[in-house]
Design a protein around this motif. Structure first.
Motif, PDB file in Angstrom:
ATOM      1  N   THR A  72       0.807  -1.229   0.000  1.00  0.00           N
ATOM      2  CA  THR A  72       0.000   0.000   0.000  1.00  0.00           C
ATOM      3  C   THR A  72       0.838   1.277   0.000  1.00  0.00           C
ATOM      4  OG1 THR A  72      -0.142  -0.076   2.426  1.00  0.00           O
ATOM      5  CG2 THR A  72      -1.896  -1.163   1.171  1.00  0.00           C
ATOM      6  N   ARG A  73       2.145   1.151   0.231  1.00  0.00           N
ATOM      7  CA  ARG A  73       2.990   2.340   0.286  1.00  0.00           C
ATOM      8  C   ARG A  73       3.168   2.921  -1.116  1.00  0.00           C
ATOM      9  NH1 ARG A  73       8.659   1.003   2.504  1.00  0.00           N
ATOM     10  NH2 ARG A  73       8.848   0.096   0.414  1.00  0.00           N
ATOM     11  N   LEU A  74       2.899   4.207  -1.227  1.00  0.00           N
ATOM     12  CA  LEU A  74       2.987   4.857  -2.532  1.00  0.00           C
ATOM     13  C   LEU A  74       4.441   5.094  -2.917  1.00  0.00           C
ATOM     14  CD1 LEU A  74       1.244   6.107  -4.798  1.00  0.00           C
ATOM     15  CD2 LEU A  74       1.426   8.295  -3.593  1.00  0.00           C
ATOM     16  N   LEU A  75       5.255   5.587  -1.973  1.00  0.00           N
ATOM     17  CA  LEU A  75       6.648   5.932  -2.240  1.00  0.00           C
ATOM     18  C   LEU A  75       7.536   5.392  -1.118  1.00  0.00           C
ATOM     19  CD1 LEU A  75       6.245   9.682  -3.271  1.00  0.00           C
ATOM     20  CD2 LEU A  75       6.985   7.840  -4.790  1.00  0.00           C
ATOM     21  N   PRO A  76       8.777   5.084  -1.421  1.00  0.00           N
ATOM     22  CA  PRO A  76       9.706   4.722  -0.346  1.00  0.00           C
ATOM     23  C   PRO A  76      10.066   5.959   0.467  1.00  0.00           C
ATOM     24  CG  PRO A  76      10.872   4.891  -2.423  1.00  0.00           C
ATOM     25  CD  PRO A  76       9.414   5.071  -2.745  1.00  0.00           C
ATOM     26  N   PRO A  77      10.703   5.789   1.629  1.00  0.00           N
ATOM     27  CA  PRO A  77      11.079   6.962   2.434  1.00  0.00           C
ATOM     28  C   PRO A  77      12.032   7.901   1.700  1.00  0.00           C
ATOM     29  CG  PRO A  77      11.259   4.951   3.732  1.00  0.00           C
ATOM     30  CD  PRO A  77      11.027   4.526   2.320  1.00  0.00           C
ATOM     31  N   THR A 130      -3.497   6.331  -7.690  1.00  0.00           N
ATOM     32  CA  THR A 130      -3.255   5.532  -6.483  1.00  0.00           C
ATOM     33  C   THR A 130      -3.050   6.380  -5.238  1.00  0.00           C
ATOM     34  OG1 THR A 130      -0.915   5.442  -7.085  1.00  0.00           O
ATOM     35  CG2 THR A 130      -2.283   3.582  -7.755  1.00  0.00           C
ATOM     36  N   GLY A 131      -3.110   7.712  -5.399  1.00  0.00           N
ATOM     37  CA  GLY A 131      -3.002   8.552  -4.217  1.00  0.00           C
ATOM     38  C   GLY A 131      -2.037   9.712  -4.394  1.00  0.00           C
ATOM     39  N   VAL A 132      -1.823  10.419  -3.281  1.00  0.00           N
ATOM     40  CA  VAL A 132      -0.930  11.573  -3.232  1.00  0.00           C
ATOM     41  C   VAL A 132       0.151  11.292  -2.199  1.00  0.00           C
ATOM     42  CG1 VAL A 132      -0.759  14.036  -2.709  1.00  0.00           C
ATOM     43  CG2 VAL A 132      -2.795  13.147  -3.868  1.00  0.00           C
ATOM     44  N   GLY A 133       1.380  11.654  -2.519  1.00  0.00           N
ATOM     45  CA  GLY A 133       2.438  11.397  -1.555  1.00  0.00           C
ATOM     46  C   GLY A 133       3.684  12.196  -1.850  1.00  0.00           C
TER      47      GLY A 133
END
Length: 702
Positions: A72-77, A130-133
């Protein structure tokens, strides 16, 4: 344990969790033997990474949470790029119709995803179906610049280089003088130092500069008190108090230089702090210097405040913050905030010390560059810190509690090594976009032409040992080497400095080559350079087969001096201390065979005449330095005690202060008599060695 239907076994869950967090479930020894890591070790290491795997249910739940976050994570840290790469969303697993932009660091504007990006720590923003990040975007130069041309320089531990003006150990005034002399008179291109990091206060059972309290700030113990401008403006009564410290310190210094005393850091520290408090309390800063101090405090920000707060609290509650009142163990607690008010004067004093030390370091680098050194000072970044000190307190949320860094068993140390230093937590570093590491690097590079990174392999993986366990009960934990290297390259690029990696010992395949591709210089030491590697020992490696992109030297602070190695006295020293693991005759025979192999190579190359007297240590020592000149190495290092014929090692690994005076010896000659800085220019052996590196001699050697 047998798996129930639809359930993973504890072993399977542990293995998958460990691999997901970069924790090795097995490793290969230096002899090529595979070793499986014990489940208890995996559980303990995962717990230090914030993952509960103590029971089968907890392990399965932790794995399920990790897999859900991964889906579910859009981007890595943190995303890492090397110039001229641009952001590619598809490489991040995002749909084609995702949009985004890059916010440049320090409010420098924004850039499109396909724009060429400046080196820096930026922020990536995306939005799509898939979202905003957003996440950190670390852009590093493609390669670091290496020093142009070829240069030589001394390798020194500053405390050991005393002048007749010192206070019982070498200081930053001595450093500036050593740099000016070796640059102007000898044509040296650099001066490589041991770590100048802040040490723990109080009696030191281990005075090693490689186990400091803080890597972020240098130790004010290195200050030259008389060089502080405010010292000159003390009134007579105040001057008498400070000068009483000067007199005691000079008496101590004389005893060290006469060989009647070892370097005594705690006495030196007590005298300097007494004198410095006298100056701080009696001589106000001029408006211009007050503005400079304020600017320094503002620039260093919260990190300086934390460091100075720890120093002030340690004076009240002693040096190990784990023993402080519970509400003071968290640097962000309300109790610490109150303490900052109550101890404001003491905190200000320690901030002032940090500023003065920074000023004198800047002056030493200025002296080096003014003397014609193309590189100047090469500072040393230790691999870690003491668990009791300032950094472990201030950075505790980024460190793995209950763990220590070390090394697995190998031929050099069959029991393994425990260095007693907490490792970085990979997940916490990534979540902070590697800013804590960047701060340490920036500090080490500020007044340097290059930075030596101790155990540079730690940017790839480190050996973690659970507290209370033997070193062989640990395992490797892998880091995001792309991100750590990008952070190192970015900070070195900002400083316009080179990087030297200490890559000695067991190194993974491909690591040295990868570092070389990035412009990180390696370290080659004569004692380890053999045909077939250190294990094969098929004779000395011919000089033309050495690496070019490295610093080459004969020895290090952890090895015998070259004179001791040539004479065999390093074996006698260890025998006298009961440290041999084999009969003394065997050890002596092996050491003699190793030495004779090198002497034969020197004769083959014409650097020693046929039939040269094997007892003429000085001739062999000079020939070995001439051998270094035959290598293609870009940087050539002369261990300063080698140039005076010193027989004693600065550090004897695996020994305590009660066994050997580690890190407490002044540079001495072959008779054990300390050699003051003022006497170095006329030392006959030093002149023979350094003459090799002048242009006329260099051309004859080649």
């Amino acid at each position: 344990m047998t798996a129930q239907k639809g359930h993973l076994t504890m072993a399977d869950a542990l293995v998958r969790l460990a691999r997901a967090h970069g924790v090795a479930t097995s490793y290969t020894t230096d002899r090529g033997v595979r070793v499986d890591v014990a489940p208890d070790t995996l559980v303990a290491v995962l717990a230090a990474c914030g993952v509960d795997a103590a029971t089968p249910a907890a392990a399965r739940d932790a794995l399920a949470r990790h897999e859900f976050r991964s889906r579910t994570r859009l981007l890595p840290p943190c995303v890492v790029l090397r110039q001229p790469e641009t952001v590619r969303l598809e490489a991040l697993g995002l749909p084609r119709d995702t949009e985004g932009h890059v916010e440049l660091e320090n409010g420098a504007g924004r850039a499109a995803l396909d724009d060429p990006l400046p080196a820096g720590l930026h922020t990536l923003h995306v939005q799509g179906p898939t979202g905003v990040g957003d996440c950190a975007l670390l852009v590093a130069p493609a390669r670091l610049a290496v020093p142009e041309g070829r240069h030589w320089g001394f390798l020194v531990q500053l405390y050991s280089v005393l002048s007749r003006r010192s206070w019982g150990m070498g200081d930053l005034g001595d450093l500036a003088d050593l740099a000016a002399w070796s640059g102007r008179a000898l044509g040296a291109g650099f001066l490589q130092l041991g770590p100048l990091h802040a040490a723990e206060p109080g009696p030191l059972t281990d005075p090693s500069p490689y186990r400091p309290s803080s890597r972020r700030f240098p130790d004010p113990l290195h200050l030259r008190v008389e060089a502080i401008p405010e010292y000159a403006y003390l009134d007579p009564a105040e001057r008498r108090d400070v000068d009483a410290c000067v007199a005691q310190a000079r008496a101590l210094n004389d005893r060290v230089l006469r060989g009647q005393s070892l370097i005594d850091r705690e006495t030196v520290r007590a005298l300097k702090l007494r004198a410095l408090r006298g100056i701080h309390g009696a001589a106000p800063l001029s408006p211009g210097r007050a503005a400079s101090f304020a600017s320094f405090v503002q620039r260093e920000g919260d990190e300086l405040t934390d460091f100075a707060t720890w120093c002030a609290l340690a004076e009240v509650h002693a040096g190990d913050w784990h023993t402080w009142p519970a509400d003071l163990r968290d640097p962000r607690s309300a109790a610490v905030a109150r303490a900052r008010t109550e101890l404001a004067d003491d905190i200000g004093f320690h901030q002032w010390l940090a500023w003065l030390t920074d000023e004198q370091l800047a002056d030493a680098q200025h002296q080096a560059r003014t003397a014609g050194m193309p590189i100047g000072l090469v500072h040393d970044l230790a691999v870690g810190v003491s668990p009791h000190g300032a950094d472990a307190w201030a950075y505790q949320r980024f460190l793995a509690a209950g763990m220590s860094v070390g090394a697995p068993p190998d031929d050099f140390n069959p029991h393994g090594q425990n260095w007693g230093q907490p490792p970085w937590r990979p997940d916490a570093l990534a979540a902070a976009a590697y800013r804590p590491l960047a701060g340490l690097l920036r500090a080490g590079l500020r007044h340097a032409g290059a930075l030596r990174v101790d155990h540079v392999m730690g940017l790839f993986r480190l050996w973690w040992i659970p507290d209370g366990c033997a070193p062989d009960a640990g395992t490797y934990v892998r880091y995001d080497s792309d991100a750590l290297l990008a952070t190192l390259m970015l900070e070195a690029n900002r400083a316009g400095a080179a990087v030297i990696g200490e890559d000695l010992g067991t190194v993974e395949a491909g690591v040295r080559e990868h570092l070389a591709d990035l412009g990180v210089l390696g370290t080659s030491v004569q004692r380890f350079e053999y045909v077939g590697g250190s294990e094969g020992r098929h004779g000395p490696l011919p000089p033309d087969q050495w690496r070019q992109e490295c610093l080459a030297t004969l020895t290090t602070h952890d090895l015998p001096t070259t004179s001791a190695w040539l004479s065999g006295e390093h074996v006698e020293l260890r025998a006298g201390l009961g440290l041999l693991t084999r009969p003394e005759t065997e050890e002596k025979a092996e050491a003699a065979a190793e030495r004779d192999g090198w002497l034969a190579e020197l004769t083959r190359l014409g650097l020693l005449p046929d039939g040269a007297d094997s007892e003429d240590r000085d001739a062999a020592l000079v020939a070995l330095h001439a051998f270094l000149l035959r290598t293609p190495a870009r940087l050539l290092g002369v261990w300063l005690p080698d140039a005076t014929g010193d027989l004693m090692p600065q550090n004897l690994p695996g020994t305590s202060a009660a066994v050997h005076p580690n890190w407490r010896l002044p540079v001495a000659d072959a008779t054990g008599c300390p050699v003051p800085l003022e006497d170095l220019p006329d030392h006959p052996l030093l002149r023979r060695v350094t003459e090799l590196f002048t242009p006329s001699h260099r051309s004859r050697v080649h």
